[in-house]
Design an enzyme around this catalytic site. Structure first.
Site, PDB file in Angstrom:
ATOM      1  N   LYS A 124     -11.485 -68.428 -69.660  1.00 29.64           N
ATOM      2  CA  LYS A 124     -11.209 -67.287 -70.389  1.00 29.64           C
ATOM      3  C   LYS A 124     -12.644 -66.850 -71.056  1.00 29.64           C
ATOM      4  O   LYS A 124     -13.388 -67.674 -71.389  1.00 29.64           O
ATOM      5  CB  LYS A 124     -10.206 -67.194 -71.069  1.00 29.64           C
ATOM      6  CG  LYS A 124      -9.393 -65.944 -71.552  1.00 29.64           C
ATOM      7  CD  LYS A 124      -8.513 -65.549 -70.421  1.00 29.64           C
ATOM      8  CE  LYS A 124      -8.177 -63.834 -70.701  1.00 29.64           C
ATOM      9  NZ  LYS A 124      -7.091 -63.524 -69.901  1.00 29.64           N
ATOM     10  N   ASP A 164      -9.643 -57.982 -68.492  1.00 32.66           N
ATOM     11  CA  ASP A 164      -8.290 -58.198 -69.437  1.00 32.66           C
ATOM     12  C   ASP A 164      -8.421 -57.024 -70.534  1.00 32.66           C
ATOM     13  O   ASP A 164      -8.865 -55.824 -70.007  1.00 32.66           O
ATOM     14  CB  ASP A 164      -8.530 -59.641 -70.230  1.00 32.66           C
ATOM     15  CG  ASP A 164      -7.319 -60.251 -70.927  1.00 32.66           C
ATOM     16  OD1 ASP A 164      -6.195 -60.680 -70.141  1.00 32.66           O
ATOM     17  OD2 ASP A 164      -7.133 -59.960 -71.929  1.00 32.66           O
TER      18      ASP A 164
HETATM   19  P1  NDP Z   1      -5.642 -53.014 -71.348  1.00 34.12           P
HETATM   20  O1  NDP Z   1      -6.672 -52.875 -72.143  1.00 34.12           O
HETATM   21  O2  NDP Z   1      -5.417 -52.259 -70.079  1.00 34.12           O
HETATM   22  O3  NDP Z   1      -4.186 -52.579 -72.124  1.00 34.12           O
HETATM   23  C1  NDP Z   1      -3.622 -53.131 -73.516  1.00 34.12           C
HETATM   24  C2  NDP Z   1      -2.709 -52.161 -73.870  1.00 34.12           C
HETATM   25  O4  NDP Z   1      -2.196 -53.026 -74.967  1.00 34.12           O
HETATM   26  C3  NDP Z   1      -3.163 -50.811 -74.408  1.00 34.12           C
HETATM   27  O5  NDP Z   1      -2.094 -49.985 -74.413  1.00 34.12           O
HETATM   28  C4  NDP Z   1      -3.555 -51.227 -75.833  1.00 34.12           C
HETATM   29  O6  NDP Z   1      -3.639 -50.282 -76.822  1.00 34.12           O
HETATM   30  C5  NDP Z   1      -2.446 -52.119 -76.350  1.00 34.12           C
HETATM   31  N1  NDP Z   1      -2.938 -53.275 -77.150  1.00 34.12           N
HETATM   32  C6  NDP Z   1      -3.883 -53.924 -77.119  1.00 34.12           C
HETATM   33  N2  NDP Z   1      -4.012 -54.711 -78.385  1.00 34.12           N
HETATM   34  C7  NDP Z   1      -3.057 -54.172 -79.256  1.00 34.12           C
HETATM   35  C8  NDP Z   1      -2.516 -54.741 -80.503  1.00 34.12           C
HETATM   36  N3  NDP Z   1      -3.248 -55.513 -81.071  1.00 34.12           N
HETATM   37  N4  NDP Z   1      -1.527 -53.807 -80.920  1.00 34.12           N
HETATM   38  C9  NDP Z   1      -0.828 -53.147 -80.246  1.00 34.12           C
HETATM   39  N5  NDP Z   1      -1.048 -52.855 -79.094  1.00 34.12           N
HETATM   40  C10 NDP Z   1      -2.203 -53.025 -78.440  1.00 34.12           C
HETATM   41  O7  NDP Z   1      -5.034 -54.853 -70.984  1.00 34.12           O
HETATM   42  P2  NDP Z   1      -4.218 -55.204 -69.918  1.00 34.12           P
HETATM   43  O8  NDP Z   1      -2.995 -54.378 -69.353  1.00 34.12           O
HETATM   44  O9  NDP Z   1      -4.995 -55.744 -68.901  1.00 34.12           O
HETATM   45  O10 NDP Z   1      -3.885 -56.558 -70.614  1.00 34.12           O
HETATM   46  C11 NDP Z   1      -2.565 -56.589 -71.301  1.00 34.12           C
HETATM   47  C12 NDP Z   1      -1.986 -57.940 -71.680  1.00 34.12           C
HETATM   48  O11 NDP Z   1      -1.652 -58.399 -70.328  1.00 34.12           O
HETATM   49  C13 NDP Z   1      -2.896 -58.998 -72.362  1.00 34.12           C
HETATM   50  O12 NDP Z   1      -2.119 -59.759 -73.118  1.00 34.12           O
HETATM   51  C14 NDP Z   1      -3.616 -59.473 -71.220  1.00 34.12           C
HETATM   52  O13 NDP Z   1      -4.149 -60.996 -71.509  1.00 34.12           O
HETATM   53  C15 NDP Z   1      -2.351 -59.649 -70.281  1.00 34.12           C
HETATM   54  N6  NDP Z   1      -2.624 -60.037 -68.870  1.00 34.12           N
HETATM   55  C16 NDP Z   1      -3.698 -59.277 -68.127  1.00 34.12           C
HETATM   56  C17 NDP Z   1      -3.907 -59.346 -66.873  1.00 34.12           C
HETATM   57  C18 NDP Z   1      -4.617 -58.246 -66.156  1.00 34.12           C
HETATM   58  O14 NDP Z   1      -4.531 -58.489 -64.756  1.00 34.12           O
HETATM   59  N7  NDP Z   1      -5.033 -57.048 -66.544  1.00 34.12           N
HETATM   60  C19 NDP Z   1      -3.472 -60.433 -66.217  1.00 34.12           C
HETATM   61  C20 NDP Z   1      -2.665 -61.418 -66.784  1.00 34.12           C
HETATM   62  C21 NDP Z   1      -2.447 -61.167 -68.217  1.00 34.12           C
HETATM   63  P3  NDP Z   1      -4.824 -49.544 -77.314  1.00 34.12           P
HETATM   64  O15 NDP Z   1      -5.276 -48.778 -75.949  1.00 34.12           O
HETATM   65  O16 NDP Z   1      -4.564 -48.618 -78.363  1.00 34.12           O
HETATM   66  O17 NDP Z   1      -5.954 -50.830 -77.505  1.00 34.12           O
END
Ligand code: NDP
Length: 451
Positions: A124, A164
């Site tokens: 990571k 991510d």
């Molecule tokens: P994105 O950046 O596309 O979206 C993240 C979302 O979560 C946004 O809506 C963001 O809001 C919100 N968010 C992020 N940090 C916080 C926080 N501290 N408090 C509240 N809301 C928060 O990321 P992904 O969708 O890619 O990833 C989301 C999760 O899924 C993570 O845990 C990631 O590790 C996991 N994941 C992702 C994969 C992938 O293929 N993308 C694969 C496996 C797991 P804002 O825009 O306001 O920051």
């Protein structure tokens, strides 16, 4: 946790006392492994070894903003375990990124990648860079500076990063372009690439779709389905958007979504048109979820409290909860709210979104609970399929990739479920996923002389 595992856990804390997220991820795995070590005492040194990263790279990332001012961020790549294949895992750009968060994510990734059945080790990386509010040109300069160091540590047969939080198609494109220039070669060194330069169909959708395939399998064990079910989703990024889309495909009714500012509740349901509006808001206009409530009738928007961040989102009468934002977003109290409101299944789309207290509440109350390392593995699995297509110089159709993704998720569900049963914990997907993921890596490490 038995005394052997406790000794290992204590040494992890003593070595790095200021890494709470890493401790939490390690504790959850060690909690599950006692029955395996009883059966295979020869694997105890493997556990001791696995909690130490093979390699951690930390570096300076200087970049200039549009006004010519210099900023300095910190970059990381944690190469946690390469026993079963090249390191594989995403890059996160978020101000909260530090070594503890990188190590927890890399540790989870080892088990997740093993569970997919594909030959991928765990890693990571990322940076404490905040892409929010930055112009395209600033993001480009940051990505180029980040890759200026990272490129010498990665490679198609060595370490293959992906996206991510904060790293989507735009960032992967900028990073890939810089890698290509520095390495002077065009290889599948990153996944999540655009279609025009080696990306796979279905990769953007894969984590969210895979999550819902996994939850569908879990629901089926209780004779339930998504048809007509109400679903709470958190986040509105990549995972949340495509989880929402697949829930709609399966006849479910998503009623919530969020971002770091707050959450919306739409009792009429987020339908396809509304989801398309959210995708445009988040992916093109880079706006806030609060705007949804200004645009659609009957919707409430609530600002999130600083601690815990989402609170009331989970206080709705829903059948399924899919936390898809970030780590530790459902605590014990919020888990109780979900149970009180009759939730049947909770499946983690994000990595470690449920605290240990929340997981305990779900397991004690007989709620179907899927840990992220099983239920969100569809993203990395499809990254693995992207690597295969790059190596073969071939491009599979949308249906072909989706079918492979679906069968991988069905298989992960079966493996986690059967392993839990085999070790005397039927229905405990946490134990099943940890043990099954561990066994493959442990065998490989042992066979390779534990180096
Ligand atoms: P994105 O950046 O596309 O979206 C993240 C979302 O979560 C946004 O809506 C963001 O809001 C919100 N968010 C992020 N940090 C916080 C926080 N501290 N408090 C509240 N809301 C928060 O990321 P992904 O969708 O890619 O990833 C989301 C999760 O899924 C993570 O845990 C990631 O590790 C996991 N994941 C992702 C994969 C992938 O293929 N993308 C694969 C496996 C797991 P804002 O825009 O306001 O920051």
């Amino acid at each position: 946790m038995d005394s052997q595992m406790k000794t290992i856990y204590d040494s992890v804390i003593a070595r790095d006392p200021n890494q709470p997220e890493f401790h939490q991820a390690v504790e959850e795995v060690l909690d599950s492994l006692s029955p395996v070590i009883q059966e295979h005492p020869e694997f105890l040194p493997v556990v001791e070894s696995m909690v130490e990263a093979e390699r951690i790279i930390q570096f300076r990332v200087p970049w200039f903003d549009d006004s010519g001012q210099l900023h300095v961020n910190r970059g990381f790549r944690v190469q946690m375990n390469g026993a079963i294949g090249p390191y594989k895992g995403g890059l996160r750009f978020h101000p909260s990124v530090n070594q503890s968060i990188m190590k927890f994510l890399a540790f989870e990734q080892v088990f997740k990648n093993s569970l997919t059945g594909l030959p991928m080790g765990g890693g990571k990386g990322g940076s404490d860079f905040n892409p929010k509010g930055k112009t395209d040109a600033e993001v480009l300069r940051f990505c180029q500076s980040f890759m200026m160091e990272l490129w010498r540590h990665i490679g198609a047969d060595l370490d293959v990063p992906a996206g991510d939080i904060g790293v989507g198609g735009r960032e992967v494109g900028y990073l890939f372009g810089m890698y290509k220039k520095l390495a002077n070669e065009f290889t599948g060194v990153l996944t999540g690439k655009g279609r025009s330069y080696g990306g796979s169909l279905i990769r953007p959708e894969a984590t969210g779709y895979g999550l819902v395939y996994f939850a569908r399998e879990m629901l089926a064990t209780k004779g339930k389905s998504f048809e007509g079910s109400t679903v709470a989703i958190s986040g509105s990024g990549n995972v949340a958007q495509f989880a929402c889309e697949k829930v709609l495909d399966l006849g479910g009714v998503p009623v919530t979504m969020s971002d770091s500012g707050g959450w919306i509740y739409d009792p009429a349901g987020i339908d396809r048109d509304k989801l398309a509006w959210i995708m445009d808001l988040k992916n093109n206009r880079r706006g806030r979820i609060s705007e949804y409530a200004d645009n659609f009738d009957g919707v409430t928007y609530s600002k999130s409290e600083p601690e815990p961040s989402l609170n009331g989102l989970w206080d709705h009468d829903v059948d399924v909860a899919l936390p898809c934002a970030t780590q530790n977003e459902i605590n014990g109290k919020e888990a109780q709210m979900l149970v009180k409101n009759g939730v049947i299944a909770v499946a983690e789309g994000a990595n470690m979104p449920c605290t240990p207290e929340a997981v305990e509440v779900f397991l004690e109350n007989g709620i179907l609970f899927a840990p992220g390392k099983a239920s969100n593995a569809g993203g990395v699995a499809t990254s693995g399929l992207e690597m295969s297509q790059n190596s073969l110089r071939l491009s599979w159709t949308r249906d072909e990739v989706d079918q492979r993704l679906e069968s991988i998720m069905v298989e992960i569900h079966k493996t986690a479920s059967e392993t839990a049963e085999r070790y005397g914990m039927p229905g405990n997907y946490v134990a099943g996923a940890n043990i099954a993921g561990f066994l493959k890596v442990a065998e490989a490490m042992t066979a390779q002389g534990m180096i």
